[in-house]
Scaffold this motif. Structure first.
Motif, PDB file in Angstrom:
ATOM      1  N   GLU A  17       0.852  -1.207   0.012  1.00 44.44           N
ATOM      2  CA  GLU A  17      -0.009   0.118  -0.129  1.00 44.44           C
ATOM      3  C   GLU A  17       0.807   1.260  -0.014  1.00 44.44           C
ATOM      4  O   GLU A  17       1.919   1.233   0.603  1.00 44.44           O
ATOM      5  N   ARG A  18       0.172   2.479  -0.578  1.00 47.16           N
ATOM      6  CA  ARG A  18       0.985   3.512  -0.544  1.00 47.16           C
ATOM      7  C   ARG A  18       0.795   4.387   0.718  1.00 47.16           C
ATOM      8  O   ARG A  18      -0.559   4.490   1.103  1.00 47.16           O
ATOM      9  N   ASP A  68       6.415   1.879   0.243  1.00 45.50           N
ATOM     10  CA  ASP A  68       5.911   2.646  -0.630  1.00 45.50           C
ATOM     11  C   ASP A  68       5.275   3.677  -0.047  1.00 45.50           C
ATOM     12  O   ASP A  68       4.269   3.880   0.455  1.00 45.50           O
ATOM     13  N   GLN A  70      -5.809  14.960  -2.926  1.00 48.41           N
ATOM     14  CA  GLN A  70      -4.807  14.793  -4.034  1.00 48.41           C
ATOM     15  C   GLN A  70      -4.177  13.536  -3.560  1.00 48.41           C
ATOM     16  O   GLN A  70      -3.468  12.601  -4.256  1.00 48.41           O
ATOM     17  N   MET A 108      -9.498   5.871   3.400  1.00 50.26           N
ATOM     18  CA  MET A 108      -8.014   5.841   3.630  1.00 50.26           C
ATOM     19  C   MET A 108      -8.053   5.911   5.223  1.00 50.26           C
ATOM     20  O   MET A 108      -8.701   6.420   5.825  1.00 50.26           O
ATOM     21  N   LYS A 130      -5.314  10.705  -2.089  1.00 52.12           N
ATOM     22  CA  LYS A 130      -6.020   9.604  -2.631  1.00 52.12           C
ATOM     23  C   LYS A 130      -6.104   9.617  -4.105  1.00 52.12           C
ATOM     24  O   LYS A 130      -6.033   8.348  -4.499  1.00 52.12           O
ATOM     25  N   ALA A 131      -6.024  10.693  -4.737  1.00 50.66           N
ATOM     26  CA  ALA A 131      -5.811  10.498  -6.091  1.00 50.66           C
ATOM     27  C   ALA A 131      -4.566   9.822  -6.489  1.00 50.66           C
ATOM     28  O   ALA A 131      -4.243   9.182  -7.667  1.00 50.66           O
ATOM     29  N   ARG A 132      -3.575   9.970  -5.621  1.00 50.60           N
ATOM     30  CA  ARG A 132      -2.042   9.414  -5.897  1.00 50.60           C
ATOM     31  C   ARG A 132      -2.143   7.944  -5.428  1.00 50.60           C
ATOM     32  O   ARG A 132      -1.222   7.316  -5.390  1.00 50.60           O
ATOM     33  N   GLY A 133      -3.302   7.393  -4.743  1.00 50.15           N
ATOM     34  CA  GLY A 133      -3.208   5.994  -4.512  1.00 50.15           C
ATOM     35  C   GLY A 133      -3.007   5.760  -3.096  1.00 50.15           C
ATOM     36  O   GLY A 133      -2.691   4.535  -2.541  1.00 50.15           O
ATOM     37  N   VAL A 134      -2.951   6.877  -2.234  1.00 53.63           N
ATOM     38  CA  VAL A 134      -2.600   6.613  -0.856  1.00 53.63           C
ATOM     39  C   VAL A 134      -3.633   5.829  -0.389  1.00 53.63           C
ATOM     40  O   VAL A 134      -4.843   6.201  -0.409  1.00 53.63           O
ATOM     41  N   SER A 135      -3.412   4.832   0.720  1.00 51.80           N
ATOM     42  CA  SER A 135      -4.566   3.985   1.453  1.00 51.80           C
ATOM     43  C   SER A 135      -4.114   4.391   2.968  1.00 51.80           C
ATOM     44  O   SER A 135      -5.140   3.886   3.911  1.00 51.80           O
TER      45      SER A 135
END
Length: 801
Positions: A81-82, A110, A132, A162, A134-139
């Motif tokens: 996960e990011r 990551d 932003q 998230m 969330k849009a970059r894939g952060v969870s």
């Protein structure tokens, strides 16, 4: 006399405990007393204080939320996960973020990090930044040094899918955010034993839990920086973490730390908490105040020496710009404070606000205003376009500024912080009510005695107790900081041998003190102007920190003065100065720099009304003239009449003609603290001689020989001068005594010796007694040493008192 800036308080402790500790552990009496004053009662306590180890740290899993956070982070690592590290922009936040970056790198995560821009975004979590991410894939989001108040923002993150783990150390609000895990030792239900961790300390605990206590020692450098910079108490765990961090820093593995130390003037050897507090922390903070905190994080996590050096230079330049900006805003803020009429006896909170002020430095400005006025202070920067006000608060001991803001929370968009420091935002239309509400709260919660600044000393001692071996033992108490200050020693009755200004523009003060046979140097930084208030051989009381001065291979004790006072009236010797008026004005200027009302509390003393040109030079200083009947009277109708009891500094330009004038003058200037002698010297021949029977017999014999008939006195005096060693002035006064005793008679400028004078003893003549007093006064005031003059004045001053 010189008043101390603070009210002095001495720690109360059992002297026998200190003596027993010193005996058991082979310590100096000074070390034993200081340990006892700090609540150390036995050898085990001393060992824990002086020799703490990492093994003594509390288990991080005792901290609430840790049991949930650790498996969630491990899950994120396993599933790739990011992760977003969300930090704060001050030195604690930058250190916390840097430590978490080191952790993420070690775990091969990551990840990315984000710190909001101080002036553009402000403190805390922001929904736009979360969107932003969330849009970059952060969870998974891990906050450091922030998040405990982010109820709305964390609710948004949860709805967006998230999870948020909050690590923070700020005061928790009543309503807590619904995060995946809340890690904050100050949570009311948290069982963790130590509540004083910095944000970076909490982050370190998370790292210890994730790495099963196998945390690299060099990471403690980041813990030390954040803990010291955020003014956390250097007790319990913080003492161990910071002490080991400072030891590591002297041989730092971080290029950024090494570069910062060098640019801050570190010359090698051990790194002290003072060097971190005043060298590293301001430069790290300057990045968030003047630009973006990312600059500090990049430096602290940099692996390349060359780039680290360049980044350190950039932070140093930002810090210099910050210093200039602070002075500019401080000047504007102090003007606002001066415009508000304040009752010095009334509790109040100082609130100032200005358009265009840099929100990054308002906390520093607040601290400087608090230091000057000793009141809780809030300084706000107003956005002229939106009306939004963002500011910082600093408070005095005993007044919880966080609670005060909570009482006004309905006016605030956001607030957070500690009892002594906080941040807030509100609209400018609420400023008036905000200030009123804060002051109403202060009236209820603050007592007048809280408004008196005070300073506490650990022990009272003599200069002879401050030896090199004792000071070497005291160094074991370091690192010093909040909760563990450098020991302060109270010393009474040291004799001042020398006082000199030193440094650029005489900014600092160097004293040489004697007590019995011990001579010791003392330095008072930033107080060079006090030189004009310290007289030769004054008896000085002081509170000081003691250290070892090393120079050219020589080591000796030295005192760093924190506050000082002279409890008695002082006499200053400027007799015979060629330009007494110029010197007078110079002295007044020096007094004015240390007390605002110097001119209003000064008086110039002469024995006849001054000429107009002299009065013009005195710049409206009140001039007083000796008066035989009442002591002294103010010369002319001054535009600013001064009551004699208001006079603190007396400048004597001329001596009185009669001793009674001196006595009565002292009786009307009841509040005198300083006397400056600026009168001209006269030759030894001109000074009156103490009268004696032999002297009068000699003069009377000459009179009998020279005055077989009436003779003009103008002819007689040169004849007497030629045949004696007496001045004309002395001879005139001797003749006055003879006339009172009817040994001679005077008529129309002529003198005749009486053939059959009555036999009256000299001591029955009032003029003889007055001549004796006047001769004594002149001998003392013209040729006596200052201690002799002070001793001569003392009985009269005591009568006045």
């Amino acid at each position: 006399m010189l008043h101390s800036k603070y009210e002095w308080r001495n720690s109360f402790y059992d002297q026998r405990t200190g003596e027993e500790l010193a005996r058991q552990l082979n310590l100096s009496p000074l070390m034993g007393s200081i340990l006892a004053a700090r609540g150390i009662h036995d050898a085990d306590d001393v060992s824990r204080l002086l020799h703490g180890h990492l093994e003594e740290l509390h288990d991080p899993l005792l901290m609430s939320g840790m049991q949930e956070a650790v498996p969630r982070i491990r899950q994120a690592l396993e599933q790739g996960e990011r992760i977003l590290i969300y930090g704060d922009y001050d030195a604690d936040g930058a250190s916390s973020t840097s430590l978490m970056i080191q952790l993420m790198r070690r775990l091969d995560a990551d990840f990315e990090y984000y710190i909001p821009h101080r002036s553009k975004e402000g403190y805390g979590l922001h929904i736009s930044a979360l969107e932003q991410a969330k849009a970059r894939g952060v969870s998974l989001i891990i906050t450091v040094d922030t998040g405990i108040s982010a109820v709305e923002q964390i609710a948004f993150a949860s709805l967006a899918g998230m999870d948020v783990i909050v690590t923070d150390h700020h005061e928790p609000p009543v309503q807590l955010p619904q995060a995946y895990a809340l890690i904050n030792p100050k949570l009311p239900y948290c069982p963790y034993p130590f509540k004083g961790l910095a944000g970076v300390g909490v982050a370190y605990k998370l790292a210890a839990a994730l790495l099963n206590h196998e945390v690299p020692n060099e990471w403690l450098e980041l813990v030390a920086i954040g803990t010291i910079a955020d003014l956390m108490p250097l007790t319990d765990e913080n003492r161990i973490l910071v002490k080991l961090g400072l030891q590591s820093m002297s041989r730092s593995a971080f290029p950024g730390v090494r570069a910062l130390l060098q640019i801050a003037g570190w010359k090698g050897g051990e790194v002290s908490s003072t060097q971190v507090a005043f060298g590293l922390a301001p430069r790290i903070n300057a990045s968030g105040r003047m630009s973006h905190a990312n600059l500090a994080v990049e430096l602290l996590t940099e692996n390349d020496d060359e780039r680290a050096g360049q980044e350190a230079i950039a932070l140093d330049q930002l810090n210099k710009e910050r210093q200039e900006l602070v002075e500019d805003i401080l000047e504007q803020a102090l003007e606002q404070v001066g415009e508000k009429k304040r009752d010095p006896e009334r509790p109040d909170v100082i609130v100032v606000a200005g358009e265009g002020w840099n929100v990054g430095v308002v906390g520093i400005v607040a601290s400087k205003i608090l230091e000057r006025y000793y009141r809780p202070v809030i300084v706000l920067a107003i956005n002229p376009e939106t009306g939004e006000c963002k500011g910082s608060a600093r408070s005095i001991p005993g007044f919880d500024i966080y609670e005060a803001l909570t009482d006004c929370s309905d006016l605030l968009h956001h607030y957070g912080g500690h009892p002594s420091a906080a941040g807030m935002s509100l609209h400018r239309r609420e400023l008036g009510e905000f200030e009123q509400r804060l002051n109403r709260y202060a009236e209820l919660k603050m007592e007048p005695e809280q408004l008196v600044p005070w300073m506490e000393s650990d022990v009272e001692c003599a200069l002879g107790d401050i030896t090199l071996p004792a000071l070497e033992q005291l160094e074991l108490l370091a690192p010093y900081g909040m909760g563990n200050p450098q020991p302060r020693l109270m010393i009474r009755g040291a004799s001042l041998q020398e006082a000199k200004q030193m440094g650029k523009d005489g900014k600092h003060l160097r004293l040489l003190l004697r007590q019995q046979d011990i001579l010791m140097e003392a330095v008072c930084f930033g107080k060079g102007d006090l030189a004009c208030c310290l007289s030769e051989m004054a008896e000085v009381d002081l509170i000081a920190e003691a250290g070892i001065n090393e120079w050219n291979g020589s080591r000796k004790p030295q005192l760093m003065i924190q506050d000082l006072r002279v409890p008695h009236m002082q006499v200053f010797d400027f007799r015979g100065t060629r330009q007494p008026l110029a010197k007078l004005l110079e002295l007044i200027g020096g007094l004015g720099r240390i007390q605002n009302a110097a001119a209003e509390s000064a008086a110039v003393l002469v024995n006849s009304p001054v000429r107009q040109e002299v009065e013009n030079q005195l710049n409206e200083l009140p001039v007083w003239v000796y008066d035989r009947r009442i002591g002294a009277r103010q010369d002319g109708l001054s535009e600013y009449p001064v009551h004699p009891e208001q006079v603190r500094s007396l400048f004597i330009l001329e001596l009185p003609n009669f001793p009674v004038e001196m006595n009565r003058m002292l009786s009307i200037f009841k509040g005198l603290e300083r006397i400056y002698l600026l009168h001209p010297n006269i030759t030894a021949q001109e000074v009156l001689r103490p009268p004696s029977r032999e002297l009068f017999k000699e003069v009377y014999a000459l009179l009998r020989a020279l005055t077989m008939r009436r003779i003009p006195e103008a002819e007689l005096l040169p004849l007497l001068e030629a045949r004696t060693t007496l001045s004309r002035r002395m001879l005139e006064m001797v003749l006055d005594v003879f006339e009172e005793l009817e040994f001679i008679s005077r008529q129309a400028g002529e003198l005749l010796v009486n053939e059959s004078p009555s036999k009256k003893p000299l001591e029955t003549s009032q003029r003889y007694l007055e001549l004796a007093r006047l001769a004594e006064m002149e001998q003392i005031l013209l040729h006596g040493q200052i201690p002799q003059i002070s001793q001569w004045l003392q009985p009269q001053i005591q009568v006045v008192s």
